[in-house]
Design a protein around this motif. Structure first.
Motif, PDB file in Angstrom:
ATOM      1  N   ALA A  41      -9.384 -12.311 -19.097  1.00  0.00           N
ATOM      2  CA  ALA A  41      -9.819 -11.212 -19.959  1.00  0.00           C
ATOM      3  C   ALA A  41     -11.340 -11.129 -20.002  1.00  0.00           C
ATOM      4  CB  ALA A  41      -9.259 -11.404 -21.367  1.00  0.00           C
ATOM      5  N   TYR A  42     -11.996 -12.283 -20.008  1.00  0.00           N
ATOM      6  CA  TYR A  42     -13.470 -12.299 -20.033  1.00  0.00           C
ATOM      7  C   TYR A  42     -14.035 -11.874 -18.687  1.00  0.00           C
ATOM      8  CZ  TYR A  42     -12.536 -14.786 -24.317  1.00  0.00           C
ATOM      9  OH  TYR A  42     -12.074 -15.115 -25.567  1.00  0.00           O
ATOM     10  N   ALA A  43     -13.391 -12.306 -17.607  1.00  0.00           N
ATOM     11  CA  ALA A  43     -13.829 -11.862 -16.279  1.00  0.00           C
ATOM     12  C   ALA A  43     -13.743 -10.356 -16.176  1.00  0.00           C
ATOM     13  CB  ALA A  43     -12.971 -12.521 -15.202  1.00  0.00           C
ATOM     14  N   ASP A  44     -12.654  -9.789 -16.653  1.00  0.00           N
ATOM     15  CA  ASP A  44     -12.472  -8.344 -16.557  1.00  0.00           C
ATOM     16  C   ASP A  44     -13.512  -7.601 -17.393  1.00  0.00           C
ATOM     17  OD1 ASP A  44     -10.331  -8.714 -14.861  1.00  0.00           O
ATOM     18  OD2 ASP A  44      -8.830  -8.576 -16.457  1.00  0.00           O
ATOM     19  N   ASP A  45     -13.805  -8.108 -18.577  1.00  0.00           N
ATOM     20  CA  ASP A  45     -14.808  -7.454 -19.418  1.00  0.00           C
ATOM     21  C   ASP A  45     -16.189  -7.522 -18.766  1.00  0.00           C
ATOM     22  OD1 ASP A  45     -15.720  -6.366 -22.159  1.00  0.00           O
ATOM     23  OD2 ASP A  45     -16.984  -8.144 -21.881  1.00  0.00           O
ATOM     24  N   LEU A  46     -16.562  -8.681 -18.262  1.00  0.00           N
ATOM     25  CA  LEU A  46     -17.879  -8.822 -17.651  1.00  0.00           C
ATOM     26  C   LEU A  46     -18.004  -7.963 -16.395  1.00  0.00           C
ATOM     27  CD1 LEU A  46     -18.345 -12.647 -18.161  1.00  0.00           C
ATOM     28  CD2 LEU A  46     -19.872 -10.877 -19.044  1.00  0.00           C
ATOM     29  N   LEU A  47     -16.986  -7.966 -15.560  1.00  0.00           N
ATOM     30  CA  LEU A  47     -17.062  -7.173 -14.329  1.00  0.00           C
ATOM     31  C   LEU A  47     -17.095  -5.685 -14.635  1.00  0.00           C
ATOM     32  CD1 LEU A  47     -14.696  -9.281 -12.060  1.00  0.00           C
ATOM     33  CD2 LEU A  47     -17.163  -8.960 -11.770  1.00  0.00           C
ATOM     34  N   ALA A  48     -16.440  -5.271 -15.713  1.00  0.00           N
ATOM     35  CA  ALA A  48     -16.538  -3.867 -16.117  1.00  0.00           C
ATOM     36  C   ALA A  48     -17.960  -3.525 -16.542  1.00  0.00           C
ATOM     37  CB  ALA A  48     -15.563  -3.579 -17.258  1.00  0.00           C
ATOM     38  N   ARG A  49     -18.610  -4.439 -17.219  1.00  0.00           N
ATOM     39  CA  ARG A  49     -20.003  -4.207 -17.623  1.00  0.00           C
ATOM     40  C   ARG A  49     -20.909  -4.086 -16.402  1.00  0.00           C
ATOM     41  NH1 ARG A  49     -21.216  -5.429 -23.004  1.00  0.00           N
ATOM     42  NH2 ARG A  49     -19.446  -6.160 -24.240  1.00  0.00           N
TER      43      ARG A  49
END
Length: 257
Positions: A41-49
């Motif tokens: 979930a954190y990887a997905d949030d960071l990569l979206a940023r």
């Protein structure tokens, strides 16, 4: 949000890279609350940023470059724990990037503190990652701060690019801050160049000093000369581009690498 249109070719590999780093340093599974989110979930949030559409230089490619340079410089760190902290800081160091704001590093650091605490790392590690992120505002770590030296060197290595690399970098930076008038942009860039040239050393690791310092200083000095002469300092100039890395908020006077 990452969509098929902005999905980076390295997206899946980066997700796994993040998860490996986080799992290596977070508390044991048995010690985590039952509602602790998945590391993905954190990887997905960071990569979206990092894939936000307004970004032109501070993109997923920049994240990959900094992560790779952290790996290159990892022997300068005090041990595996510090390498992990610096790697996490690389993920967060431009996670918040609004070109018209001057608080990006601080907001990125606060994001790191919140996210890492929630993800299950120790408070000490979350605080250390946030401290490292804040260092990228000025790229001037204290002597002996090996983690800070590695992160700042990894972030500034773009200044030692070839003329072609510099030109592409310059064009992307100027496009990212296209809303800043030329005069204000030149003034902000010149201020940053003088700050960087005034540092005792741009690079603090041995590798950085030996491989990047001379070329970066030459690029910075030439860029400052062009700006002082009224040139754009952009991709069309002989040096191959601007330097610094960020130009925004406050009439470009926050320009940083």
């Amino acid at each position: 949000m990452v969509t098929p249109k902005n999905r980076h070719p390295a997206h899946d590999g980066l997700r796994e890279r993040w998860v490996r780093t986080l799992l290596a340093v977070r508390r044991p599974e048995a010690d985590l609350p039952a509602d602790t989110p998945s590391p993905y979930a954190y990887a997905d949030d960071l990569l979206a940023r990092w894939a936000e559409p307004h970004r032109r230089y501070h993109t997923t490619d920049h994240l990959i470059a900094v992560l790779d340079r952290v790996g290159l410089l990892s022997a300068h760190c005090s041990g595996p724990g510090e390498v992990a902290a610096v790697s996490l800081a690389a993920w967060f160091h431009d996670a918040v990037h609004l070109p018209d704001r001057s608080t990006n590093e601080e907001r990125s650091a606060r994001l790191a503190e919140r996210a890492l605490a929630e993800a299950g790392t120790s408070p000490a590690l979350a605080a250390e990652v946030a401290r490292l992120v804040r260092l990228t505002a000025g790229h001037d770590p204290a002597p002996g701060d090996t983690g800070g030296e590695v992160l700042c060197d990894a972030d500034l290595a773009v200044l030692a690019g070839s003329p072609q690399e510099y030109a592409a970098y310059a064009a992307a930076v100027r496009e990212e801050y296209g809303f800043v008038p030329d005069d204000a942009f030149r003034a902000g860039r010149a201020e940053v160049l003088r700050h960087l040239l005034g540092l005792p050393a741009l690079f603090r690791t041995r590798y950085g000093r030996e491989h990047w310092e001379h070329t970066a200083r030459r690029n910075l000095a030439t860029e400052l000369e062009l700006l002082s002469a009224g040139g754009s300092g952009g991709a069309g100039d002989e040096v191959g581009g601007t330097t610094g890395g960020e130009a925004g908020g406050g009439g470009a006077r926050d320009a940083r690498a």
